[in-house]
Each structure stands twice: as structure tokens, then as C-alpha cells.
Motif scaffolding. Structure first.
Motif, PDB file in Angstrom:
ATOM      1  N   ALA A  92      11.116  14.079 -35.166  1.00  0.00           N
ATOM      2  CA  ALA A  92      11.333  15.355 -35.864  1.00  0.00           C
ATOM      3  C   ALA A  92      10.013  16.091 -36.071  1.00  0.00           C
ATOM      4  CB  ALA A  92      12.010  15.091 -37.210  1.00  0.00           C
ATOM      5  N   ALA A  93       8.932  15.326 -36.375  1.00  0.00           N
ATOM      6  CA  ALA A  93       7.624  15.963 -36.556  1.00  0.00           C
ATOM      7  C   ALA A  93       7.130  16.579 -35.254  1.00  0.00           C
ATOM      8  CB  ALA A  93       6.620  14.942 -37.077  1.00  0.00           C
ATOM      9  N   ALA A  94       7.256  15.840 -34.133  1.00  0.00           N
ATOM     10  CA  ALA A  94       6.823  16.378 -32.837  1.00  0.00           C
ATOM     11  C   ALA A  94       7.630  17.609 -32.464  1.00  0.00           C
ATOM     12  CB  ALA A  94       6.970  15.304 -31.764  1.00  0.00           C
ATOM     13  N   ASN A  95       8.927  17.575 -32.727  1.00  0.00           N
ATOM     14  CA  ASN A  95       9.779  18.724 -32.420  1.00  0.00           C
ATOM     15  C   ASN A  95       9.405  19.935 -33.268  1.00  0.00           C
ATOM     16  OD1 ASN A  95      12.219  19.718 -30.963  1.00  0.00           O
ATOM     17  ND2 ASN A  95      13.031  19.912 -33.037  1.00  0.00           N
ATOM     18  N   THR A  96       9.044  19.681 -34.529  1.00  0.00           N
ATOM     19  CA  THR A  96       8.660  20.788 -35.417  1.00  0.00           C
ATOM     20  C   THR A  96       7.362  21.432 -34.967  1.00  0.00           C
ATOM     21  OG1 THR A  96       9.773  19.717 -37.289  1.00  0.00           O
ATOM     22  CG2 THR A  96       8.114  21.390 -37.798  1.00  0.00           C
ATOM     23  N   VAL A  97       6.383  20.604 -34.596  1.00  0.00           N
ATOM     24  CA  VAL A  97       5.105  21.153 -34.138  1.00  0.00           C
ATOM     25  C   VAL A  97       5.303  21.959 -32.853  1.00  0.00           C
ATOM     26  CG1 VAL A  97       2.804  20.572 -33.276  1.00  0.00           C
ATOM     27  CG2 VAL A  97       3.746  19.349 -35.238  1.00  0.00           C
ATOM     28  N   GLU A  98       6.120  21.432 -31.934  1.00  0.00           N
ATOM     29  CA  GLU A  98       6.285  22.088 -30.644  1.00  0.00           C
ATOM     30  C   GLU A  98       7.059  23.390 -30.750  1.00  0.00           C
ATOM     31  OE1 GLU A  98       7.992  21.200 -26.130  1.00  0.00           O
ATOM     32  OE2 GLU A  98       8.367  19.777 -27.757  1.00  0.00           O
ATOM     33  N   HIS A  99       8.214  23.351 -31.412  1.00  0.00           N
ATOM     34  CA  HIS A  99       9.084  24.533 -31.437  1.00  0.00           C
ATOM     35  C   HIS A  99       8.940  25.344 -32.720  1.00  0.00           C
ATOM     36  CE1 HIS A  99      10.892  23.301 -27.705  1.00  0.00           C
ATOM     37  NE2 HIS A  99      11.124  22.105 -28.205  1.00  0.00           N
ATOM     38  N   GLY A 100       8.631  24.675 -33.834  1.00  0.00           N
ATOM     39  CA  GLY A 100       8.335  25.436 -35.046  1.00  0.00           C
ATOM     40  C   GLY A 100       7.027  26.189 -34.899  1.00  0.00           C
ATOM     41  N   GLY A 101       6.045  25.531 -34.247  1.00  0.00           N
ATOM     42  CA  GLY A 101       4.786  26.212 -33.945  1.00  0.00           C
ATOM     43  C   GLY A 101       4.859  27.135 -32.751  1.00  0.00           C
ATOM     44  N   GLN A 102       5.991  27.124 -32.039  1.00  0.00           N
ATOM     45  CA  GLN A 102       6.249  27.997 -30.883  1.00  0.00           C
ATOM     46  C   GLN A 102       5.096  27.938 -29.872  1.00  0.00           C
ATOM     47  OE1 GLN A 102       8.221  31.742 -31.481  1.00  0.00           O
ATOM     48  NE2 GLN A 102       8.438  31.394 -33.659  1.00  0.00           N
ATOM     49  N   LEU A 155      18.256  25.566 -32.497  1.00  0.00           N
ATOM     50  CA  LEU A 155      18.051  24.250 -31.900  1.00  0.00           C
ATOM     51  C   LEU A 155      16.971  23.462 -32.636  1.00  0.00           C
ATOM     52  CD1 LEU A 155      18.311  25.313 -28.161  1.00  0.00           C
ATOM     53  CD2 LEU A 155      19.952  23.933 -29.439  1.00  0.00           C
ATOM     54  N   LEU A 156      15.968  24.146 -33.156  1.00  0.00           N
ATOM     55  CA  LEU A 156      14.927  23.454 -33.919  1.00  0.00           C
ATOM     56  C   LEU A 156      15.521  22.772 -35.140  1.00  0.00           C
ATOM     57  CD1 LEU A 156      11.972  22.853 -34.808  1.00  0.00           C
ATOM     58  CD2 LEU A 156      11.963  25.136 -35.859  1.00  0.00           C
ATOM     59  N   HIS A 157      16.278  23.530 -35.950  1.00  0.00           N
ATOM     60  CA  HIS A 157      16.825  22.967 -37.181  1.00  0.00           C
ATOM     61  C   HIS A 157      17.921  21.949 -36.888  1.00  0.00           C
ATOM     62  CE1 HIS A 157      14.391  25.684 -39.468  1.00  0.00           C
ATOM     63  NE2 HIS A 157      14.983  26.757 -38.976  1.00  0.00           N
ATOM     64  N   SER A 158      18.728  22.193 -35.872  1.00  0.00           N
ATOM     65  CA  SER A 158      19.801  21.249 -35.543  1.00  0.00           C
ATOM     66  C   SER A 158      19.240  19.913 -35.087  1.00  0.00           C
ATOM     67  CB  SER A 158      20.694  21.837 -34.449  1.00  0.00           C
ATOM     68  OG  SER A 158      21.287  23.038 -34.869  1.00  0.00           O
ATOM     69  N   THR A 159      18.232  19.952 -34.205  1.00  0.00           N
ATOM     70  CA  THR A 159      17.657  18.706 -33.690  1.00  0.00           C
ATOM     71  C   THR A 159      16.936  17.942 -34.786  1.00  0.00           C
ATOM     72  OG1 THR A 159      17.368  19.804 -31.560  1.00  0.00           O
ATOM     73  CG2 THR A 159      16.204  17.738 -31.884  1.00  0.00           C
ATOM     74  N   ASN A 160      16.209  18.643 -35.639  1.00  0.00           N
ATOM     75  CA  ASN A 160      15.535  17.960 -36.747  1.00  0.00           C
ATOM     76  C   ASN A 160      16.549  17.338 -37.712  1.00  0.00           C
ATOM     77  OD1 ASN A 160      13.047  18.558 -35.764  1.00  0.00           O
ATOM     78  ND2 ASN A 160      12.574  20.162 -37.246  1.00  0.00           N
ATOM     79  N   SER A 161      17.646  18.043 -37.933  1.00  0.00           N
ATOM     80  CA  SER A 161      18.684  17.491 -38.815  1.00  0.00           C
ATOM     81  C   SER A 161      19.277  16.212 -38.239  1.00  0.00           C
ATOM     82  CB  SER A 161      19.796  18.527 -39.030  1.00  0.00           C
ATOM     83  OG  SER A 161      19.287  19.675 -39.663  1.00  0.00           O
ATOM     84  N   LEU A 162      19.498  16.205 -36.925  1.00  0.00           N
ATOM     85  CA  LEU A 162      20.018  14.996 -36.278  1.00  0.00           C
ATOM     86  C   LEU A 162      19.054  13.822 -36.453  1.00  0.00           C
ATOM     87  CD1 LEU A 162      21.359  16.469 -32.911  1.00  0.00           C
ATOM     88  CD2 LEU A 162      22.736  15.453 -34.733  1.00  0.00           C
ATOM     89  N   ALA A 163      17.772  14.057 -36.172  1.00  0.00           N
ATOM     90  CA  ALA A 163      16.786  12.971 -36.231  1.00  0.00           C
ATOM     91  C   ALA A 163      16.591  12.463 -37.656  1.00  0.00           C
ATOM     92  CB  ALA A 163      15.461  13.459 -35.652  1.00  0.00           C
ATOM     93  N   LEU A 164      16.515  13.378 -38.627  1.00  0.00           N
ATOM     94  CA  LEU A 164      16.277  12.952 -40.005  1.00  0.00           C
ATOM     95  C   LEU A 164      17.509  12.287 -40.611  1.00  0.00           C
ATOM     96  CD1 LEU A 164      14.213  16.012 -41.267  1.00  0.00           C
ATOM     97  CD2 LEU A 164      13.375  13.745 -40.619  1.00  0.00           C
ATOM     98  N   ALA A 165      18.710  12.768 -40.266  1.00  0.00           N
ATOM     99  CA  ALA A 165      19.923  12.114 -40.754  1.00  0.00           C
ATOM    100  C   ALA A 165      20.033  10.698 -40.188  1.00  0.00           C
ATOM    101  CB  ALA A 165      21.146  12.937 -40.368  1.00  0.00           C
ATOM    102  N   ALA A 166      19.684  10.549 -38.897  1.00  0.00           N
ATOM    103  CA  ALA A 166      19.708   9.216 -38.296  1.00  0.00           C
ATOM    104  C   ALA A 166      18.691   8.299 -38.965  1.00  0.00           C
ATOM    105  CB  ALA A 166      19.426   9.335 -36.803  1.00  0.00           C
ATOM    106  N   SER A 167      17.504   8.826 -39.298  1.00  0.00           N
ATOM    107  CA  SER A 167      16.492   8.014 -39.981  1.00  0.00           C
ATOM    108  C   SER A 167      16.989   7.557 -41.351  1.00  0.00           C
ATOM    109  CB  SER A 167      15.193   8.815 -40.132  1.00  0.00           C
ATOM    110  OG  SER A 167      14.649   9.141 -38.872  1.00  0.00           O
ATOM    111  N   ALA A 168      17.672   8.444 -42.070  1.00  0.00           N
ATOM    112  CA  ALA A 168      18.214   8.066 -43.381  1.00  0.00           C
ATOM    113  C   ALA A 168      19.275   6.972 -43.246  1.00  0.00           C
ATOM    114  CB  ALA A 168      18.802   9.290 -44.064  1.00  0.00           C
ATOM    115  N   MET A 169      20.123   7.091 -42.245  1.00  0.00           N
ATOM    116  CA  MET A 169      21.150   6.060 -42.031  1.00  0.00           C
ATOM    117  C   MET A 169      20.530   4.727 -41.653  1.00  0.00           C
ATOM    118  SD  MET A 169      24.095   8.186 -40.005  1.00  0.00           S
ATOM    119  CE  MET A 169      24.954   9.554 -40.785  1.00  0.00           C
ATOM    120  N   ASP A 229      15.481  33.924 -29.060  1.00  0.00           N
ATOM    121  CA  ASP A 229      14.755  33.640 -30.291  1.00  0.00           C
ATOM    122  C   ASP A 229      15.678  32.941 -31.287  1.00  0.00           C
ATOM    123  OD1 ASP A 229      12.388  33.882 -31.985  1.00  0.00           O
ATOM    124  OD2 ASP A 229      13.562  35.317 -33.137  1.00  0.00           O
ATOM    125  N   ASN A 230      16.937  33.368 -31.340  1.00  0.00           N
ATOM    126  CA  ASN A 230      17.917  32.686 -32.193  1.00  0.00           C
ATOM    127  C   ASN A 230      18.150  31.254 -31.716  1.00  0.00           C
ATOM    128  OD1 ASN A 230      18.274  34.936 -33.810  1.00  0.00           O
ATOM    129  ND2 ASN A 230      19.988  35.725 -32.620  1.00  0.00           N
TER     130      ASN A 230
END
Length: 333
Positions: free
Chosen positions: A244-254, A16-30, A10-11
Motif C-alpha cells: 500500500a505504501a509503494a502504491n501510494t508513493v507511485e500513484h498518489g505522488g503521480q 484505483l489508488l484508493h481502491s487498491t490501498n483499501s484492498l491491501a490494508l483490509a487484507a493486512s488487518a485480517m 484522472d478519475n
């Protein structure tokens, strides 16, 4: 062990959800900043491409193992192991004579439960995207019991006399047959149908997330390259945000956890069906569990009273169609 590993996985899901989203959103900002900062365009382009590629690989790995589903498997395993422990402890404390058949039954339950919810991640992990959705099974398959020759006689004699035998009556048998039909046609079918929808959605997001992140990494490589630089930056930003949105729906929505939950609910109703089939399959009522006790136990499992089960008698008739069944047997789930 199942409890500890369930918490660990569960941890994993949250980390992994927050780490992967951070990677994708940071790359989008760059990627968005690269066209407006010409002196650093090469560094930003390389950083955005590297982060999106890393996000794509991470998403693919996480989507393969489905941490939320792994955690749900271990939560169910913990509950079932504790239930088995209570059953064995109660039998030992009751002072009843423990036979070889009792020991064999307990061992069969241990082996079936161990196979249903394995501890190792690789190899031995349950398939996360099965081709067909089946109810979870954590109980052993029943061994056929030898039938004495007088079984058919005693059953038919009891029916002719119209009296109950060991708490079983023709009316109770019809009630159980109707209940069995409703469980199969409504309750189990409902959870399997919804499970297929969740699995389809989860499979689509599992492919879309890494694909979008990979496409963003490819687009980032063209940032600052003449006329293609403008659209490449926008494509990289859009792909990273959508990944990041797809990852959030899949793993944030479990969704993996939800799929496993639906499989286990269907498995619960499948087990009730097999208990009823085993009772009705015993030709001699004297060798069955007491009918009144069995009826009460089934009613409690379904969240009903014993009187509520009588409404299912008419559904045992072959003339009653499955399409005409409106009510569900279970009220717990």
C-alpha cells in the motif's frame, strides 16, 4: 474528446489508488486478526489471501497503464489542440491569402499532434517505461527548403558590408548559436536527466508493489499452520502495508504524470532549438523570419527579454566549454 478523456483518466487514478490501498490494508488487518481468533482463522486467512491477490493483480494492471501519465498526456493534447485551433482561426480571420503550403502545414501539425497523444488506451498507448528517455514531440518534422543559387552570395555580401539584412546581423546569429548551445547542454539535458531518475523510481515501485502484495498472499496461505503460522501472519501484514505504501508513493505522488511533464518540458526546449536551427539553416537572410521579431519571440518563449539573450553570444565560441556554462536559457520552467 481529449479534455473529457483526460478528466476520466484522472478519475481512474484517484479511484484505483484508493481502491487498491483499501484492498491491501483490509487484507493486512485480517491477517493480523487471524492468529488471535482461532474460530475464524480459516475465513480470515482465505479473505486476506484473496484480497492481497486481488490487490497484486490490480496494482500490476494500474502500473502498466499509469493513469496519472495518461491524464497528463490528454491535458497536454487539449492545450496543444486549442493552440492549433487559435492559430488556424487567426490566420483565417486575418484575411491573408491561404496557400496550399499553409493547408499542408496545418495538416502536418494535425497528424503530428494526433500521433503524439493518441486517444485509444489499447492499442496505441504510448510506452510508459521506455528504454531511453526522449523529449516529447508534437510538431511535424521540417521539410528541407530548396535553396536558390544567389542565397550564398546575398549572405556573404551582407556580411562584408557589415549591415543588417531583414533584421539579421552577424551578432544576432552568434547570439542564436550560443543560445542553441545552452538549450542543448543545460535546459534539455536537465529535464532528461531528472526524467530518467523519475522513470527509474517509477519502474522500481511498479515492480515492488505487485511483488509485495503477491508475497503477502502467499504468506497468508500459511497462517494457522503450526509453527509457521506466527511468522506467516506478520509477513502478510508487513507485505500488505508495504504494498500500500509503494502504491501510494507511485500513484498518489503521480510519478507517471511527473515523468510526462518532464518529457514535455524537454520537448518544449527541443522545439525552440529546432526553430533556431531552421532559421540559421536558411542561407538567405531575406527568406528568414525578421531577425528582430524572431529574437523577441524566442525571448518570450524563454521568459526573458531580448536584451537578456545577448549574454549568450560568447557561448557560441568553440573555445567555450559546456562545463563552463552556468546559467540556463529558460526561466519559465
Amino acid at each position: 474528446m481529449h479534455d473529457i478523456i483526460g478528466r476520466q483518466r484522472d478519475n481512474w487514478n484517484h479511484l484505483l489508488l484508493h481502491s487498491t490501498n483499501s484492498l491491501a490494508l483490509a487484507a493486512s488487518a485480517m491477517a493480523a486478526l487471524a492468529p488471535v481468533a482461532p474460530p475464524t482463522v480459516a475465513a480470515l486467512k482465505a479473505s486476506a489471501g484473496a484480497l492481497l491477490a486481488t490487490a497484486a493483480v490490480t496494482m500490476a494492471a494500474v502500473n502498466r497503464i499509469q493513469p496519472s501519465q495518461l491524464a497528463e498526456e490528454q491535458r497536454n493534447a487539449t492545450r496543444l489542440w486549442r493552440q492549433l485551433e487559435r492559430d488556424v482561426s487567426y490566420r483565417a480571420a486575418a484575411g491573408a491569402v491561404v496557400t496550399d503550403a499553409d493547408v499542408q502545414e496545418a495538416m502536418d501539425r494535425v497528424l503530428a499532434l494526433d500521433a503524439a497523444y493518441p486517444l485509444p488506451l489499447l492499442p496505441g498507448m504510448l510506452e510508459k517505461f521506455p528504454k531511453t528517455v526522449e523529449p516529447a514531440r508534437w510538431w511535424p518534422r521540417r521539410r528541407p527548403q530548396p535553396q536558390p543559387l544567389k542565397s550564398r552570395r546575398s549572405k556573404s555580401f551582407g556580411r562584408r558590408a557589415g549591415s543588417s539584412s531583414n533584421g539579421w546581423t552577424p551578432e544576432l546569429e552568434e547570439e542564436m548559436r550560443g543560445l542553441l548551445r545552452v538549450l542543448r547542454a543545460k535546459d534539455e539535458h536537465q529535464y532528461l536527466t531528472v526524467g530518467r531518475l523519475v522513470l527509474t523510481l517509477n519502474r522500481g515501485l511498479a515492480v515492488a508493489g505487485p511483488a509485495l502484495a503477491g508475497a503477502g498472499a502467499v504468506a497468508a496461505a500459511f497462517i494457522g499452520s503450526g509453527d509457521a503460522g506466527g511468522w506467516a501472519s506478520g509477513a502478510a501484514v508487513l507485505c500488505g502495508a508495504l504494498a500500500a505504501a509503494a502504491n501510494t508513493v507511485e500513484h498518489g505522488g503521480q510519478l507517471g504524470m511527473l515523468f510526462e511533464l518532464l518529457r514535455n518540458c524537454a520537448g518544449f526546449y527541443r522545439k525552440v532549438q529546432e526553430d533556431i536551427e531552421a532559421a540559421l539553416g536558411e542561407a538567405d537572410p531575406e527568406r528568414r523570419e525578421n531577425g528582430e521579431v524572431f529574437e523577441t519571440k524566442v525571448a518570450l518563449l524563454l521568459g526573458r527579454s531580448a536584451a537578456d539573450l545577448r549574454q549568450f553570444r560568447e557561448m557560441a565560441s568553440p573555445s567555450f566549454r559546456d562545463e563552463d556554462i552556468k546559467d540556463y536559457a529558460g526561466k519559465l520552467f
